[in-house]
Write a protein that holds these residues in place. Structure first.
Motif, PDB file in Angstrom:
ATOM      1  N   THR A  11       0.833  -1.205   0.000  1.00  0.00           N
ATOM      2  CA  THR A  11       0.000   0.000   0.000  1.00  0.00           C
ATOM      3  C   THR A  11       0.867   1.255   0.000  1.00  0.00           C
ATOM      4  O   THR A  11       0.605   2.223  -0.722  1.00  0.00           O
ATOM      5  CB  THR A  11      -0.931   0.008   1.222  1.00  0.00           C
ATOM      6  OG1 THR A  11      -1.754  -1.155   1.191  1.00  0.00           O
ATOM      7  CG2 THR A  11      -1.804   1.258   1.238  1.00  0.00           C
ATOM      8  N   LEU A  12       1.915   1.241   0.818  1.00  0.00           N
ATOM      9  CA  LEU A  12       2.833   2.370   0.853  1.00  0.00           C
ATOM     10  C   LEU A  12       3.513   2.547  -0.499  1.00  0.00           C
ATOM     11  O   LEU A  12       3.623   3.672  -1.007  1.00  0.00           O
ATOM     12  CB  LEU A  12       3.879   2.158   1.940  1.00  0.00           C
ATOM     13  CG  LEU A  12       4.919   3.277   2.108  1.00  0.00           C
ATOM     14  CD1 LEU A  12       4.236   4.572   2.525  1.00  0.00           C
ATOM     15  CD2 LEU A  12       5.985   2.869   3.116  1.00  0.00           C
ATOM     16  N   ALA A  13       3.944   1.457  -1.104  1.00  0.00           N
ATOM     17  CA  ALA A  13       4.615   1.530  -2.401  1.00  0.00           C
ATOM     18  C   ALA A  13       3.676   2.080  -3.469  1.00  0.00           C
ATOM     19  O   ALA A  13       4.076   2.897  -4.316  1.00  0.00           O
ATOM     20  CB  ALA A  13       5.132   0.149  -2.806  1.00  0.00           C
ATOM     21  N   ALA A  14       2.422   1.652  -3.436  1.00  0.00           N
ATOM     22  CA  ALA A  14       1.452   2.139  -4.424  1.00  0.00           C
ATOM     23  C   ALA A  14       1.198   3.632  -4.248  1.00  0.00           C
ATOM     24  O   ALA A  14       1.078   4.378  -5.232  1.00  0.00           O
ATOM     25  CB  ALA A  14       0.144   1.359  -4.306  1.00  0.00           C
ATOM     26  N   ALA A  15       1.126   4.089  -3.014  1.00  0.00           N
ATOM     27  CA  ALA A  15       0.909   5.516  -2.753  1.00  0.00           C
ATOM     28  C   ALA A  15       2.088   6.338  -3.250  1.00  0.00           C
ATOM     29  O   ALA A  15       1.912   7.408  -3.849  1.00  0.00           O
ATOM     30  CB  ALA A  15       0.677   5.747  -1.266  1.00  0.00           C
ATOM     31  N   LYS A  16       3.288   5.845  -3.000  1.00  0.00           N
ATOM     32  CA  LYS A  16       4.473   6.567  -3.489  1.00  0.00           C
ATOM     33  C   LYS A  16       4.483   6.631  -5.014  1.00  0.00           C
ATOM     34  O   LYS A  16       4.776   7.682  -5.613  1.00  0.00           O
ATOM     35  CB  LYS A  16       5.741   5.866  -3.003  1.00  0.00           C
ATOM     36  CG  LYS A  16       6.015   5.957  -1.520  1.00  0.00           C
ATOM     37  CD  LYS A  16       7.304   5.190  -1.216  1.00  0.00           C
ATOM     38  CE  LYS A  16       7.650   5.196   0.246  1.00  0.00           C
ATOM     39  NZ  LYS A  16       8.899   4.441   0.513  1.00  0.00           N
ATOM     40  N   THR A  17       4.170   5.524  -5.650  1.00  0.00           N
ATOM     41  CA  THR A  17       4.173   5.485  -7.116  1.00  0.00           C
ATOM     42  C   THR A  17       3.157   6.463  -7.685  1.00  0.00           C
ATOM     43  O   THR A  17       3.443   7.202  -8.639  1.00  0.00           O
ATOM     44  CB  THR A  17       3.881   4.069  -7.621  1.00  0.00           C
ATOM     45  OG1 THR A  17       4.911   3.185  -7.171  1.00  0.00           O
ATOM     46  CG2 THR A  17       3.810   4.027  -9.136  1.00  0.00           C
ATOM     47  N   LYS A  18       1.960   6.498  -7.104  1.00  0.00           N
ATOM     48  CA  LYS A  18       0.936   7.419  -7.592  1.00  0.00           C
ATOM     49  C   LYS A  18       1.343   8.869  -7.340  1.00  0.00           C
ATOM     50  O   LYS A  18       1.173   9.745  -8.203  1.00  0.00           O
ATOM     51  CB  LYS A  18      -0.396   7.127  -6.900  1.00  0.00           C
ATOM     52  CG  LYS A  18      -1.555   8.039  -7.355  1.00  0.00           C
ATOM     53  CD  LYS A  18      -1.861   7.854  -8.828  1.00  0.00           C
ATOM     54  CE  LYS A  18      -3.176   8.520  -9.236  1.00  0.00           C
ATOM     55  NZ  LYS A  18      -3.147   9.975  -9.109  1.00  0.00           N
ATOM     56  N   LEU A  19       1.887   9.141  -6.168  1.00  0.00           N
ATOM     57  CA  LEU A  19       2.330  10.492  -5.835  1.00  0.00           C
ATOM     58  C   LEU A  19       3.391  10.959  -6.827  1.00  0.00           C
ATOM     59  O   LEU A  19       3.332  12.089  -7.341  1.00  0.00           O
ATOM     60  CB  LEU A  19       2.884  10.511  -4.409  1.00  0.00           C
ATOM     61  CG  LEU A  19       3.419  11.844  -3.880  1.00  0.00           C
ATOM     62  CD1 LEU A  19       2.314  12.875  -3.794  1.00  0.00           C
ATOM     63  CD2 LEU A  19       4.059  11.641  -2.507  1.00  0.00           C
ATOM     64  N   LEU A  20       4.355  10.101  -7.119  1.00  0.00           N
ATOM     65  CA  LEU A  20       5.432  10.479  -8.024  1.00  0.00           C
ATOM     66  C   LEU A  20       4.973  10.495  -9.477  1.00  0.00           C
ATOM     67  O   LEU A  20       5.468  11.300 -10.279  1.00  0.00           O
ATOM     68  CB  LEU A  20       6.619   9.542  -7.850  1.00  0.00           C
ATOM     69  CG  LEU A  20       7.334   9.711  -6.507  1.00  0.00           C
ATOM     70  CD1 LEU A  20       8.399   8.640  -6.326  1.00  0.00           C
ATOM     71  CD2 LEU A  20       7.948  11.096  -6.379  1.00  0.00           C
ATOM     72  N   ALA A  21       4.026   9.645  -9.835  1.00  0.00           N
ATOM     73  CA  ALA A  21       3.491   9.688 -11.200  1.00  0.00           C
ATOM     74  C   ALA A  21       2.798  11.030 -11.448  1.00  0.00           C
ATOM     75  O   ALA A  21       2.976  11.658 -12.499  1.00  0.00           O
ATOM     76  CB  ALA A  21       2.507   8.541 -11.420  1.00  0.00           C
ATOM     77  N   ASP A  22       2.014  11.477 -10.487  1.00  0.00           N
ATOM     78  CA  ASP A  22       1.363  12.780 -10.625  1.00  0.00           C
ATOM     79  C   ASP A  22       2.403  13.895 -10.677  1.00  0.00           C
ATOM     80  O   ASP A  22       2.257  14.863 -11.433  1.00  0.00           O
ATOM     81  CB  ASP A  22       0.405  13.020  -9.459  1.00  0.00           C
ATOM     82  CG  ASP A  22      -0.820  12.128  -9.513  1.00  0.00           C
ATOM     83  OD1 ASP A  22      -1.093  11.547 -10.583  1.00  0.00           O
ATOM     84  OD2 ASP A  22      -1.500  11.997  -8.469  1.00  0.00           O
ATOM     85  N   TYR A  23       3.445  13.760  -9.875  1.00  0.00           N
ATOM     86  CA  TYR A  23       4.513  14.758  -9.851  1.00  0.00           C
ATOM     87  C   TYR A  23       5.186  14.853 -11.219  1.00  0.00           C
ATOM     88  O   TYR A  23       5.396  15.947 -11.759  1.00  0.00           O
ATOM     89  CB  TYR A  23       5.517  14.362  -8.770  1.00  0.00           C
ATOM     90  CG  TYR A  23       6.768  15.210  -8.720  1.00  0.00           C
ATOM     91  CD1 TYR A  23       6.734  16.493  -8.191  1.00  0.00           C
ATOM     92  CD2 TYR A  23       7.978  14.714  -9.191  1.00  0.00           C
ATOM     93  CE1 TYR A  23       7.882  17.268  -8.135  1.00  0.00           C
ATOM     94  CE2 TYR A  23       9.127  15.483  -9.134  1.00  0.00           C
ATOM     95  CZ  TYR A  23       9.082  16.756  -8.608  1.00  0.00           C
ATOM     96  OH  TYR A  23      10.212  17.521  -8.559  1.00  0.00           O
ATOM     97  N   VAL A  24       5.509  13.717 -11.799  1.00  0.00           N
ATOM     98  CA  VAL A  24       6.197  13.696 -13.092  1.00  0.00           C
ATOM     99  C   VAL A  24       5.279  14.180 -14.205  1.00  0.00           C
ATOM    100  O   VAL A  24       5.695  14.939 -15.087  1.00  0.00           O
ATOM    101  CB  VAL A  24       6.711  12.284 -13.405  1.00  0.00           C
ATOM    102  CG1 VAL A  24       7.328  12.237 -14.794  1.00  0.00           C
ATOM    103  CG2 VAL A  24       7.719  11.873 -12.367  1.00  0.00           C
TER     104      VAL A  24
END
Length: 467
Positions: free
Chosen positions: A369-382
């Motif tokens: 869950t933590l990994a998925a949140a980080k990925t989504k956060l960084l995908a939006d950032y990029v």
């Protein structure tokens, strides 16, 4: 594969694979007059993005001039003695480009994107309005009317009226700089004089109070030379000292209720004071914000909209809605805005939010869950960095607010380093009832039953301002 696609692939790769670190190319130079220039070369499209960001915004405007930074953003498009009103739009849009401007708590930005040959005229126009404007009674009156009409349309005559922005700030913060309504008050706007306008431009719109970001199909040396050519002879100007806007976390909850003549369903705004920009808790709180309120997969959406069926919807985040998790330079909030069902009590919603926060604080979250949140956060950032106009803007803002545009390249590492224990710590530290501000805004028909004073009548719309 574009740069953003490469970065997303890196973020999605297994940690054990240890992928090469992604880095956006960034070159920085400061002119003798104090103007800082940040360039990121990208040859993927024959276009360029430009952003000129000034260190003045709602938080930094003078007292008794509420909304003046916003007013001035409009005045910057009213022309100069050399380039009359309409020249800026005609030159950029006539060549297939786009432009915009906005006022935020810590900055005012002016952004453009166009084919590369338009870079010279864009820089000429930006330098021209940095030097001076067409200060006239007609322009001032026109834009005073425009801003007042924006307030009528977007606040006074809209359901909820941005109470989750300006009212929540007023209640959550103690210092005027952080708490006042930066959109503007009619009294202060009408009291602005030509002398005020001229002094504001002199004080805040000098080259030493600005950063230019340029991204796209141009080399740093070419960009630096162009900026030097157009801006190098503009003298530095004395700028007022930045006020101390720092505030501690609140130690007692703050709450009020409001009635809304235009709303159909009740709404809650909830805000907690956040860690300072760059603090060790900044990135963990950005990740926690994603876990709690980052879209349909978030804990609050799944728990309160889908699960308990208390809410109609929920939105929010760190720095939302006047920015994002990485572009603030003073006290900010994690804000939630939710429409809740009329048969639900607001305290039941607040209790459910507390349950979700307490569950994370006590149990943490699963690694996946933590990994998925980080990925989504960084995908939006990029994704936000992909358009050249946005990339130029983020470069300029990072240089202005963080003092180093390289902060953009550090965000992925900061986010990836966040642990479950970090998330638990910031949940316990910041998302407390003592640090929480709540506004309950209900339709007029519900107000009397809740013991809330009836709402004021919506303001009549004014006739459109004449050029």
């Amino acid at each position: 594969m574009g740069s953003a696609c490469v970065l997303l692939a890196i973020f999605a790769a297994p940690v054990a694979a240890q992928p090469a670190a992604w880095r956006m190319p960034i070159e920085t130079r400061t002119l003798d007059n104090g103007l800082t220039v940040v360039v990121s070369e990208d040859r993927s499209s024959p276009t360029v993005g430009v952003s000129v960001v000034y260190r003045v915004g709602m938080r930094l405007e003078p007292e008794n001039r509420t909304g003046f930074a916003h007013l001035f953003e409009h005045l910057m498009f009213q022309g100069t003695p050399v380039a009359p009103k309409g020249t800026f739009d005609r030159v950029i849009q006539g060549g297939g480009g786009r432009l915009n401007g906005s006022t935020r708590p810590d900055y005012t930005n002016y952004i453009e994107t166009a084919p590369v040959p338009a870079l010279r005229p864009i820089l000429w126009l930006e330098a021209d309005r940095m030097k001076t404007l067409d200060f006239s009674p007609e322009n001032l009156k026109n834009q005073q009317d425009v801003v007042k009409e924006e307030i009528r349309v977007n606040v006074q005559n809209q359901p909820y009226g941005l109470f989750f922005v300006f009212d929540i700030n007023r209640l959550a913060f103690s210092k005027w700089a952080n708490a006042h309504d930066g959109y503007g008050s009619f009294k202060d706007l009408e009291g602005a004089t030509l002398a005020d306008v001229e002094s504001f431009h002199r004080d805040y719109y000098g080259p030493n109070n600005a950063v230019i970001g340029i991204a796209g199909d141009i080399s740093p040396e070419e960009a630096f030379a162009m900026v030097e050519e157009y801006f190098g002879d503009i003298p530095a100007r004395a700028t007022p000292a930045r006020p101390d806007v720092s505030e501690p976390l609140n130690t007692e909850g703050r709450r009020e209720a409001q009635a809304d003549a235009l709303a159909q369903v009740p709404a809650l705004a909830v805000g907690w004071k956040m860690p300072a920009r760059g603090h060790a808790d900044h990135a963990p709180m950005a990740v926690l914000s994603q876990l709690l309120a980052g879209g349909d997969a978030s804990r609050l959406y799944q728990g309160l909209v889908k699960g308990r069926e208390q809410l109609v919807n929920i939105d929010g985040g760190l720095g939302w809605p006047l920015g994002h998790a990485w572009d603030y330079d003073g006290p900010t909030l994690l804000t939630l805005f939710a429409l809740y069902k009329p048969n639900v009590e607001p305290d039941a919603v607040l209790g459910a939010v507390n349950e979700e926060v307490a569950r994370i604080a006590a149990e943490g979250v699963p690694a996946e869950t933590l990994a998925a949140a980080k990925t989504k956060l960084l995908a939006d950032y990029v994704n936000g960095l992909e358009p050249f106009i946005s990339r130029a803007d983020e470069l300029a803002k990072a240089q202005l607010l963080w003092g180093n545009a390289e902060a953009l390249n550090q965000v992925p590492g900061r986010v990836q380093a966040v642990t479950v224990a970090d998330v638990q710590r910031v949940a316990k530290t910041y998302l407390t009832d003592a640090n929480r501000t709540v506004i309950d805004r209900v339709p007029a028909a519900m107000a009397s039953a809740r013991g809330i004073a009836p709402p004021a009548a919506p303001a009549p719309a004014a006739a459109p301002a004449q050029d």
